[in-house]
Structure formats: structure tokens, C-alpha cells
Design an enzyme around this catalytic site. Sequence first.
Site, PDB file in Angstrom:
ATOM      1  N   LYS A   1       0.860  -1.190   0.000  1.00 19.40           N
ATOM      2  CA  LYS A   1       0.000   0.000   0.000  1.00 19.40           C
ATOM      3  C   LYS A   1       0.886   1.226   0.000  1.00 19.40           C
ATOM      4  O   LYS A   1       1.990   1.207   0.553  1.00 19.40           O
ATOM      5  CB  LYS A   1      -0.901   0.026   1.241  1.00 19.40           C
ATOM      6  CG  LYS A   1      -2.162   0.841   1.028  1.00 19.40           C
ATOM      7  CD  LYS A   1      -3.158   0.074   0.178  1.00 19.40           C
ATOM      8  CE  LYS A   1      -4.393   0.883  -0.152  1.00 19.40           C
ATOM      9  NZ  LYS A   1      -5.403   0.025  -0.812  1.00 19.40           N
TER      10      LYS A   1
HETATM   11  P1  NAD Z   1     -12.847   7.192  -3.538  1.00 22.99           P
HETATM   12  O1  NAD Z   1     -11.874   8.242  -3.182  1.00 22.99           O
HETATM   13  O2  NAD Z   1     -13.207   7.010  -4.967  1.00 22.99           O
HETATM   14  O3  NAD Z   1     -14.200   7.382  -2.703  1.00 22.99           O
HETATM   15  C1  NAD Z   1     -14.240   7.499  -1.303  1.00 22.99           C
HETATM   16  C2  NAD Z   1     -15.633   7.962  -0.942  1.00 22.99           C
HETATM   17  O4  NAD Z   1     -15.779   7.975   0.475  1.00 22.99           O
HETATM   18  C3  NAD Z   1     -15.949   9.389  -1.411  1.00 22.99           C
HETATM   19  O5  NAD Z   1     -17.280   9.433  -1.856  1.00 22.99           O
HETATM   20  C4  NAD Z   1     -15.796  10.215  -0.133  1.00 22.99           C
HETATM   21  O6  NAD Z   1     -16.555  11.425  -0.178  1.00 22.99           O
HETATM   22  C5  NAD Z   1     -16.341   9.232   0.860  1.00 22.99           C
HETATM   23  N1  NAD Z   1     -15.992   9.502   2.248  1.00 22.99           N
HETATM   24  C6  NAD Z   1     -14.791   9.820   2.777  1.00 22.99           C
HETATM   25  N2  NAD Z   1     -14.902   9.985   4.107  1.00 22.99           N
HETATM   26  C7  NAD Z   1     -16.209   9.757   4.416  1.00 22.99           C
HETATM   27  C8  NAD Z   1     -16.974   9.769   5.601  1.00 22.99           C
HETATM   28  N3  NAD Z   1     -16.383  10.034   6.766  1.00 22.99           N
HETATM   29  N4  NAD Z   1     -18.292   9.483   5.531  1.00 22.99           N
HETATM   30  C9  NAD Z   1     -18.877   9.192   4.377  1.00 22.99           C
HETATM   31  N5  NAD Z   1     -18.215   9.152   3.206  1.00 22.99           N
HETATM   32  C10 NAD Z   1     -16.904   9.434   3.227  1.00 22.99           C
HETATM   33  O7  NAD Z   1     -12.253   5.818  -2.931  1.00 22.99           O
HETATM   34  P2  NAD Z   1     -12.629   4.338  -3.367  1.00 22.99           P
HETATM   35  O8  NAD Z   1     -11.620   3.882  -4.355  1.00 22.99           O
HETATM   36  O9  NAD Z   1     -14.071   4.258  -3.659  1.00 22.99           O
HETATM   37  O10 NAD Z   1     -12.296   3.534  -2.018  1.00 22.99           O
HETATM   38  C11 NAD Z   1     -13.234   3.455  -0.949  1.00 22.99           C
HETATM   39  C12 NAD Z   1     -12.822   2.294  -0.040  1.00 22.99           C
HETATM   40  O11 NAD Z   1     -12.764   1.075  -0.782  1.00 22.99           O
HETATM   41  C13 NAD Z   1     -11.439   2.422   0.614  1.00 22.99           C
HETATM   42  O12 NAD Z   1     -11.468   1.776   1.870  1.00 22.99           O
HETATM   43  C14 NAD Z   1     -10.540   1.619  -0.320  1.00 22.99           C
HETATM   44  O13 NAD Z   1      -9.358   1.160   0.309  1.00 22.99           O
HETATM   45  C15 NAD Z   1     -11.483   0.476  -0.657  1.00 22.99           C
HETATM   46  N6  NAD Z   1     -11.189  -0.251  -1.883  1.00 22.99           N
HETATM   47  C16 NAD Z   1     -11.058   0.386  -3.077  1.00 22.99           C
HETATM   48  C17 NAD Z   1     -10.830  -0.350  -4.235  1.00 22.99           C
HETATM   49  C18 NAD Z   1     -10.753   0.292  -5.583  1.00 22.99           C
HETATM   50  O14 NAD Z   1     -10.658  -0.440  -6.571  1.00 22.99           O
HETATM   51  N7  NAD Z   1     -10.818   1.597  -5.713  1.00 22.99           N
HETATM   52  C19 NAD Z   1     -10.697  -1.735  -4.154  1.00 22.99           C
HETATM   53  C20 NAD Z   1     -10.863  -2.367  -2.929  1.00 22.99           C
HETATM   54  C21 NAD Z   1     -11.116  -1.614  -1.801  1.00 22.99           C
END
Ligand code: NAD
Length: 466
Positions: free
Chosen positions: A155
Amino acid sequence: MAKNSTNSTMKTLLPQEPTPSVEEIEIGLLTDTDHTLPSGDQPARIIDNVAHKASAYSVAQSQFERAAKAMDLEPYLIEYLRVPQRELIVHFPAHMDTGELKMFTGFRVHHSTVKGPTKGGLRYHPDVTLDECRALAMWMTWKCSLMNLPYGGAKGGVIIDPRSHSQSELERITRRYTTEITGFIGPDRDIPAPDVGTNAQTMAWIMDTYSMHRGASAPAIITGKPVSVGGTVGREYATGLGITYVTRAILEKKIGRSLEDATVAIQGFGNVGSWTARTMSERGAHIVAVSDVTGGIHSEAGIDPRGLMRYMKANGTVLGYPGTEPISNDELLSLDVDILVPAALEGQITKHNAHEIKAHVIAEGANGPVTPEADNILNDKGTTIIPDILCNAGGVVVSYFEWVQDLQAFFWDEGQVRHQMERLLLDNLDVVMGAATRHKYDLRTAAYTIAIGRIAEAVKFRGIYP
Ligand code: NAD
């Protein structure tokens, strides 16, 4: 269901480390190495954030030790696997549009190279810490192992609020960060991917920077790229679609229900949350609440995710979407729905709010959204928790497909990507459900014991060098 107390699982901690109590893990009192970090963004917040985020690593270690104990893992393997293999901290400059020079801090952590090169996302967020990267790298090791991918976990992150920078500033920051970590990454060494605050454009800048240094195009250095520079079709929505496939299968196989007509609340409307909403809705589910960092919205009549995605693009927030009422983040988490999808950040469901959760199924879209104490409370209530390393693995599975296609310079069609992803997810889901039934484990313990068992076997065959 495995119910090892957190205190007993903590017995295996190294002697020089303080043994954290459950209370400390829950509220994040542990502190990381006391870095004085230069940061382009909000330096005053860093000490607080370090204190808060240290808990993610404690949670990851606690989850590992809980499963290790359940499977009677040899003590030397516990000592070996409970810490990351390598950690890199970089402090680097970048010019702002005003001409001012700012310093930024970034990290890259490799948890394990036992199964192959490391794989894991890159996060741009003001709360990024080394400890958070350690936790997320460890979770990636288990996730890749559970999916039988030839990777260990990694990471990376940069302490930055991407919303407060222009595209040109983000490009310069990304290119310089890539340069600083260039010896740490590589198609056969460590392959980053998008995470919170980064996207396909960020990945394209990294691919270009690495390629310029090498003097040759190197698309396999990164996944989640645009298709036009060697990305794969299907990566954009892979994590959300995977969550939908896995949740639908669990509903049918474990609970005897269908996704059709199920009610869903989703925390976070970024890549993962929005595509989960859209792909669940396309299969008949009703999305009744959604939130992002600015707040939440609720509608008993249901929210159209496609319309909300367009609204979000135009307005930068979900708030004010026509036909919805505002709702707080806490209210969203405690709604009486069939499925709750935390898809924002880690540590959202803790012992402080677990009692309020009414959803029958929690599908972990985010990494580490439920703490071990909350796990116990929810397991006792009979809530089905689909653990992150299974639930959101569609993203890394399709990232793996992207890497394979880049290495072979031979590209698949969308049907092939979807079919292979569904097969990998559901085959491994069956293995997890089998172990859960056989050993009377909850799904997280079952998934962890399988993932850790595969790594342990590889360590035994490889031996400890030298
Ligand atoms: P992103 O940046 O695209 O979206 C994050 C979202 O969370 C945004 O809408 C943001 O406004 C919201 N957010 C942040 N803090 C918040 C809060 N306190 N309350 C409510 N909403 C809040 O990120 P992402 O890629 O969608 O990742 C989200 C999660 O999924 C993370 O934990 C990441 O590690 C995990 N993840 C992502 C992927 C991927 O392919 N992108 C894969 C597996 C896991």
C-alpha cells in the site's frame, strides 16, 4: 463463530511493544513513530491523525492474530507475518501553480513477497499515515492470497487533500512521488493501483513517469490505467461489480434471499460506493441511502444511482439530489435495511455504534470498516459480515487481469474479464463458506484462515533465507 478475546490474541505481540487494550484499539490511542512530517497539506492535523490511524494497524494485527490462533499457526509464522517486510517514507518537493514550493510526505509499504511481487493501492488523503499503509498492505496480502493471485500485499499514500489541488499540481506531485519510490516499484516488484483520492488519470501519470525513466513503455508497472494506455476493460467498475456478485451469492446461499428488492444503504459514493450502488440497482436492489464526505441522502422510494452519478459529477456532492432527504452519517449506518455497504474508509463501525446497526448483512466495500470489537457485537446479533478481503476483491482480481494482459500485450474482451472475475470470486467464496460451515467460523475468520494458510504453506516450501 470463533470468539477469541482480543486480549488473549494480543499475547503474541513483540515484547518491546505495549500491549494495547481493546479500548485503545477502538478509539485509536496508540501512537505511531513520532514523525515530524513536512506536508503540503494541513501539517497541524498530522499528530492527531497519526494517533487516530495507528488503530488501523492494530486492528489488522488483531484480526491476523485472532485467525492465527484459531488455526493454530506456528509461532514463528505469526512473528514473521504480523509485520511488513519493507517500508519506505519519502519527503519530496513540488511546485504549486503560484510558483511556491511545498514539501509533501509519502509512503510505500510491502507486507509480503512470499507469493510474488506486491500489489496494492495508492491513497491521496490528508489522514494517510505509515500505520494506515501497514494495515492496508497486510489486508492486501490476505486478499491476494484468498483469491489465489501470485502477489503479496502493498500500500502507498501521500498526505494530501486532492480536492484542494489543481490537476497540474496533482500531476507534479504524482510524478515526483513516483520518482522518489521508483526503485521500490516495478512490474515484477510492486504494482500500485488506485485507492481513495486517486484514479485512472493518476495511474496514467505514474505509468508515464516510470516509462520515461526506463526509456521504454512499461504499462505493467501499474493497474487501473485508462484503457488507451494499456488498462483493461472492466477495471473501473470491477470492485463494485465484485461486491454485488459476492453479496448476491451470500444472500442466496447463506440467507436464502434474493438481491432483488433488497434495501441497501451505502456509505461513500466514490469509485467503490457508486459502482456498487449502480450494479446492485441494475439487479433489482433498492438503494435507499447514500453518503459521501459532505453528508448523506435518504429516500424510501429509492435513489437512481446513474442519476446520482451524473449529479455528483456536476455538483461534487450527493447532497441536494432531487427526491431525497438529508441524513447524517450515523443515521445512515443505523438504518433498517437489508444490506449496509460501508464503502468509504476504515474504522467506521466500532463498539460505539455496532449496537445500533440494524442491517442483516454488512458488505465490506471499504478495507477494514469494522473493528474486531464491533465484529464480536455484530456476530452475537447474528449479522452476516462479508469480510473486505472477500467482498471487495473484484478490484484486485481485475487488476491482476490487467497486469497479465500488459505482460502479454494481448487484451481480453469485457465478457472474458467479467466471466473470469465472477468465477474467481465465487469459487473462493465457496471455499470460504465451506470452511465456515466445517469449523463453525464467522466468514472473516474462515477467509483469514484460508488466506493465511496458503501463505504459510508457501513460506514452508520456500524456507527462510538464508
Ligand atoms: P474514492 O476516493 O473514490 O471514494 C471514497 C468515498 O468515500 C468518497 O465518496 C468520499 O466522499 C467518501 N468519504 C470519505 N470519508 C467519508 C466519511 N467520513 N463518511 C462518508 N463518506 C466518506 O475511494 P474508493 O476507491 O471508492 O475507495 C473506498 C474504499 O474502498 C477504501 O477503503 C478503499 O481502500 C477500498 N477499496 C477500493 C478499491 C478500488 O478499486 N478503488 C478496491 C478495494 C477496496
